[in-house]
Enzyme design. Structure first.
Site, PDB file in Angstrom:
ATOM      1  N   ASP A   1       0.836  -1.237   0.015  1.00 53.37           N
ATOM      2  CA  ASP A   1       0.113  -0.086  -0.116  1.00 53.37           C
ATOM      3  C   ASP A   1       0.939   1.129  -0.090  1.00 53.37           C
ATOM      4  OD1 ASP A   1      -2.322  -1.358  -0.023  1.00 53.37           O
ATOM      5  OD2 ASP A   1      -2.531  -1.182   2.285  1.00 53.37           O
TER       6      ASP A   1
ATOM      7  N   HIS B   1      -8.632  -0.942 -51.773  1.00 55.94           N
ATOM      8  CA  HIS B   1      -7.647  -1.523 -51.076  1.00 55.94           C
ATOM      9  C   HIS B   1      -6.452  -2.376 -51.863  1.00 55.94           C
ATOM     10  CE1 HIS B   1      -9.916  -0.028 -47.612  1.00 55.94           C
ATOM     11  NE2 HIS B   1      -9.172  -0.676 -46.716  1.00 55.94           N
TER      12      HIS B   1
END
Lengths: 429, 429
Positions: A356, A415
């Site tokens: 912590d 494409h």
């Protein structure tokens, strides 16, 4: 405390359940806050601070570049501790820096990843019962290592309008640029939308109450990312006869003191240990200050015995704890079979509170089963991964048929053409 | 086409603007879909498919484990192309596997990260004008490398209820477990909530229309993570006199054919190039099938001239393109100063369509300025990072004072006590 002995799988879902909140009403309020901040900007922020915190704010924004860190009046012992924690957290997060490598996927087709900082980040530090300067370190240190351009920190003002010295010191130590004296959903709305005094940020980090959490989810609609949805904090301790019951109890209590809705679970491979931990919980809790929170959390806590470790590990993965202490003889088995957890603490001498504050790991972690799909905050949370590719003439020839065939099959002729036009030129050279 | 010459910074925000959609109505519909699926499960899915797609579904779910890949009837040339693309995508994503390293942050305080797969993932593949089997590869390959336990794929059914062969083949090649014959917001709701035939997943990936996007955002409320909020596709090409104008035009056209809302931008460091590209756009587009989409996108496209590269790079970072082609002499400058983009294509022989299909990079990328705060899909998208720590007695002594002092200053006495109780024992040993 509820006790379960070898609970059947049918019951696991209910054992794993976290307290549910109906947030319909909260969502409505938060929507109104966003609408108000969008229209009225800083004026709305000042009004909410008057309404919710009963404070008349004169200034919203505090520029940290104006002050010198040596001028911050902070207790030397606390300063030294913050400096030590800073060093460990910095060291661990710095070790996460990305090293790019070029991959030749086909001959002369090179692909690689690289990372770039998220430019503007907002850190939310809740107010509440104490100044959470440790969360400042946990969020601002990786932002500093990532080299985020602008780091702003929102936190509710103190009654006199001042900023807590430990928060100020931690923020300055980590190069935070600006502290904004605003808390709650309005702080999140301000960072997501931007106002005159609060810059719009790209990503918002940090814990908070249900209003803050709901506001963070709302902010996604305004092109703002968030670290994760957050909920009440949780700890699951796995222990067997090797674990010291007093240590186990102290860990459960440290989680229980967070708030009345904290989740505390003990999974034990040893029946006798459960009784010992229970006794120790009673003894230790007598001496603790935040006894109301503790009594409430501990009364909702669950002590679960599993006689075989396969079931225990399966249950723990189903629970997906935020914090997970593995305090057993055969720790390797549980580490290797772990799938879902936020942060893991191994052995008798690795209490959650070490992580912590000061071991170096981050304490901003996924709660409420979110460890199944979210990581805790780390250096990557403050960066984006970008892919790059560079193809030579020869490389393009190598993959041209693949691209052309696939583009055609998907009906995307232009494409295909972007490859064909180049290949035709190369062939005619 | 709109042309801008050295646009002033005041105008950048409006140039960078993407088409805005009012999604208030969509949000309401999506909320209703979630409520309906929550109550009626599969029945709701079948009803929506009848209502929106006009198809009577007999079976929702198709178990891919039942079939053998060699039995899938697919054109051999297409099969070979998919296999080639698979290899490149696999190779690049496999190179992203994480290598854990232990860091000793203080003496005998060890911290490390490790990654674990997200167990259950859901992939959404839109229907529309063509079967997007390339997106199956892009999402299912990293899921396969991450070792996700269950991979389900939702895609709208064909009129006759069959599954497109290229999608089937690609899914089977990548070990997808189940194909669900459902599209739209109801598919996202089903994967987020779970129904009898659709398993609840932990994270949802993939592109889609505004309903799908809105549903993905909704799913976050139900403990489901998402890859990113998605919008219409975009391409920004940066070019100078070194760039071949026909190639630049072919790249812009490949982006324009996606749909009428596709974004197409040319940033040029050379005025003459803009004229040449414009001419080539007209010539090339005549021969293309999806001319309606193309005309619409190209008429909204922007051609921007910057005389200095510092301004160009700043503008591009502000735009934050999904796809970014760098086709200039001094490519290093633009790579080094790049902060915000999804995927980057470098040089005359690296068209976007190479990366869309087969170079190896992922084509699931952040649009609509989200490249400022989100990464494209990569191997990490399918995993969580967990932190671990192990501290020895000596290590705990080393950081004990830091933890105790900080916990006390935050008013968290039980956090302090979890360290103190251990330290007292160690001292008394």
């Amino acid at each position: 405390m509820k006790k379960y002995y070898n609970p059947k799988k049918d019951n696991w879902a209910s054992i794993c359940e976290r307290p549910l909140f109906d947030n319909t009403q909260i969502k409505k309020i938060v929507n109104d806050v966003f609408d108000n901040v969008k229209v009225n900007g800083d004026k709305a922020l000042i009004q909410y601070t008057k309404k919710f915190d009963n404070i008349d704010l004169k200034e919203i924004s505090f520029d940290l570049e104006r002050i010198d860190i040596s001028e911050i009046d902070i207790n030397p012992e606390l300063k030294e501790s913050i400096d030590n924690a800073f060093n460990n957290i910095y060291k661990f997060h710095e070790s996460q820096l990305f090293v790019s490598k070029k991959i030749e996927t086909s001959k002369e087709v090179f692909c690689w990843q690289d990372k770039r900082p998220i430019e503007n980040v907002g850190l939310y530090i809740p107010g509440g019962t104490a100044p959470l300067f440790s969360s400042v370190l946990m969020l601002a240190i990786p932002a500093m290592i990532a080299k985020c351009k602008k780091v702003i920190l929102c936190t509710p003002p103190k009654k006199n309008g001042d900023i807590n010295k430990a928060i100020l010191y931690s923020a300055k130590l980590c190069n935070v640029n600006t502290i904004i004296n605003i808390g709650g959903a309005q702080a999140i709305a301000a960072m997501s939308l931007g106002t005159k005094n609060v810059p719009k940020v790209n990503k918002i980090f940090g814990p908070g109450n249900q209003y803050v959490t709901s506001a963070k989810l709302n902010s996604i609609d305004y092109n703002t990312a968030i670290d994760m949805p957050a909920g009440p904090s949780e700890l699951l301790v796995l222990a067997d006869s090797k674990a010291n019951p007093d240590y186990v109890a102290s860990d459960l209590l440290s989680q229980a003191e967070h708030g009345p809705d904290s989740q505390v679970i003990l999974v034990s491979l040893c029946k006798a240990l459960i009784e010992k931990v229970e006794k120790s919980l009673k003894n230790q809790s007598k001496k603790l200050d935040r006894i109301d929170f503790i009594n409430k959390s501990i009364s909702n806590s669950k002590l679960i015995y599993f006689e075989n470790k396969e079931e225990a590990v399966e249950f723990i993965n189903e629970y997906a704890p935020e914090h997970y202490i593995i305090n057993v003889e055969d720790e390797t088995y549980f580490i290797e079979n772990l799938v879902n957890a936020g942060s893991v603490f191994i052995g008798n001498y690795t209490p959650e509170s070490a992580g912590d504050y000061a071991s170096g790991t981050n304490h901003t972690l996924p709660t409420n089963r979110n460890a199944k799909q979210y990581s805790g905050v780390n250096l990557d949370s403050f960066m984006k991964t970008i892919t790059f590719q560079k193809i030579s003439k020869k490389g393009l020839i190598n993959i041209s048929k693949t691209v052309e065939t696939m583009a055609e099959a998907e009906g995307l002729q232009a494409h295909k053409n972007a490859v064909t036009i180049r290949i035709n030129d190369i062939k005619n050279e």
